[in-house]
Design an enzyme around this catalytic site. Structure first.
Site, PDB file in Angstrom:
ATOM      1  CB  ALA A  22       2.483  -8.475   8.980  1.00 39.26           C
ATOM      2  CE  LYS A  71       3.806  -2.658  -9.166  1.00 43.14           C
ATOM      3  NZ  LYS A  71       3.974  -3.644  -8.065  1.00 43.14           N
TER       4      LYS A  71
END
Length: 316
Positions: free
Chosen positions: A7, A178
């Site tokens: 979260a 990336k």
């Protein structure tokens, strides 16, 4: 229902962008969350809203799981919850760098594990505020055999978010792209305590970037990830640094907040890979060690005093 494990900023971005009631956070065994997590969401070029995201209970069976934890805690986080879910449930890994994905695949090769590479930018300047700092693209592709046919359906499942998502069969190549950018920007921003664009004029960057790019080029070639010349890699890194000049990297943000960085999965991963392949990586090793030292110092001194005070006494 889409379950989100983690979260933090990226997990909250997905939860905020998906339709209300479509996503819920997955609690780890040690967590005792309330019924909902409420936070303010400031979209990119949009009006601030309030988001309420439920926490999934033992009875919930998500159709898809997004893992948005930090790389260093990913394996443990998944191990703590994966037995609760059906073996056919797709799991998408959103971690920076490399190494954490391979560890998950090695442990659960018979599950449909996918990986994602994203350029979406999100941060939490306040605990209850999520800012979508920049729009980007997300690529999703298979990491295990059971996931081979799932990129397209996974992308379709997530398209209701409004974010730009692509299916990518060769996701490892995307992860490498990336990784190169992160390796060439993030440690410098952490060590210099500056936004992305400011690294370019620094003596640390100017004195080591050519060596770093030679190492990256050799590692890519030996790993079957292309024949990019060092000059081309440097140009790619500097283009991103210019385009994101005012941004704070996740690694710099971690140091400033006294959190463990992901250096072990970026330059640290490249250092370990070099040892396996017989390729010397002195610049990657130096950056890894210095960020580790800085991160350790930051965690010890995270009492309001700048972690850079002792390490950079002459920096303006």
């Amino acid at each position: 229902m889409i379950g989100i494990l983690g979260a933090g900023a990226l997990g909250r971005l997905w939860a905020a962008c998906l339709p209300a009631g479509r996503a819920g956070f997955i609690p780890r065994p040690a967590e005792l969350p309330g019924a909902n997590t409420r936070y303010r969401f400031r979209p990119f070029d949009g009006q601030e809203t309030t988001v309420d995201v439920p926490w999934l209970g033992p009875e919930d069976a998500p159709e898809l799981i997004l893992v948005t934890t930090k790389a260093g805690s990913t394996f443990e986080a998944i191990a703590g919850v994966i037995d609760r879910f059906a073996r056919h449930t797709p799991v998408v890994l959103f971690q920076n760098g490399m190494g954490s994905q391979q560890a998950v695949v090695a442990q659960w090769p018979d599950r449909p594990i996918l990986a994602a590479s994203t350029t979406e930018g999100a941060n939490r300047p306040e605990p209850d505020l999520l800012v979508h700092a920049g729009t980007g693209d997300t690529w999703i592709g298979p990491m295990t055999e059971p996931a081979q046919g799932l990129p397209g359906t996974t992308v379709n499942f997530l398209n209701t978010s409004g974010l730009t998502i692509h299916a990518e069969q060769d996701i490892v190549q995307r992860l490498w792209q990336k990784l190169i950018i992160n390796a060439g920007i993030n440690p410098y921003t952490a060590l210099l305590d500056c936004p992305n664009g400011d690294i370019l004029a620094s003596s640390l960057y100017q004195g080591t970037i050519n060596g770093l790019c030679h190492e990256l080029s050799a590692l890519m070639r030996a790993s079957g990830q292309g024949e990019d010349a060092p000059d081309a890699l440097r140009q790619r890194i500097e283009t991103v640094a210019h385009n994101t000049a005012g941004n704070t990297s996740s690694m710099r943000a971690d140091v400033l907040k006294g959190r463990t960085t992901e250096i072990d999965f970026i330059n640290g991963y490249l250092t370990r890979l070099g040892k396996q392949l017989g390729i010397n990586t002195p610049v990657n090793q130096m950056l890894t060690q210095r960020v580790q030292q800085l991160s350790s110092h930051s965690q010890e001194q995270h009492d309001g005093q700048s972690p850079f005070q002792d390490l950079h006494p002459h920096r303006r």
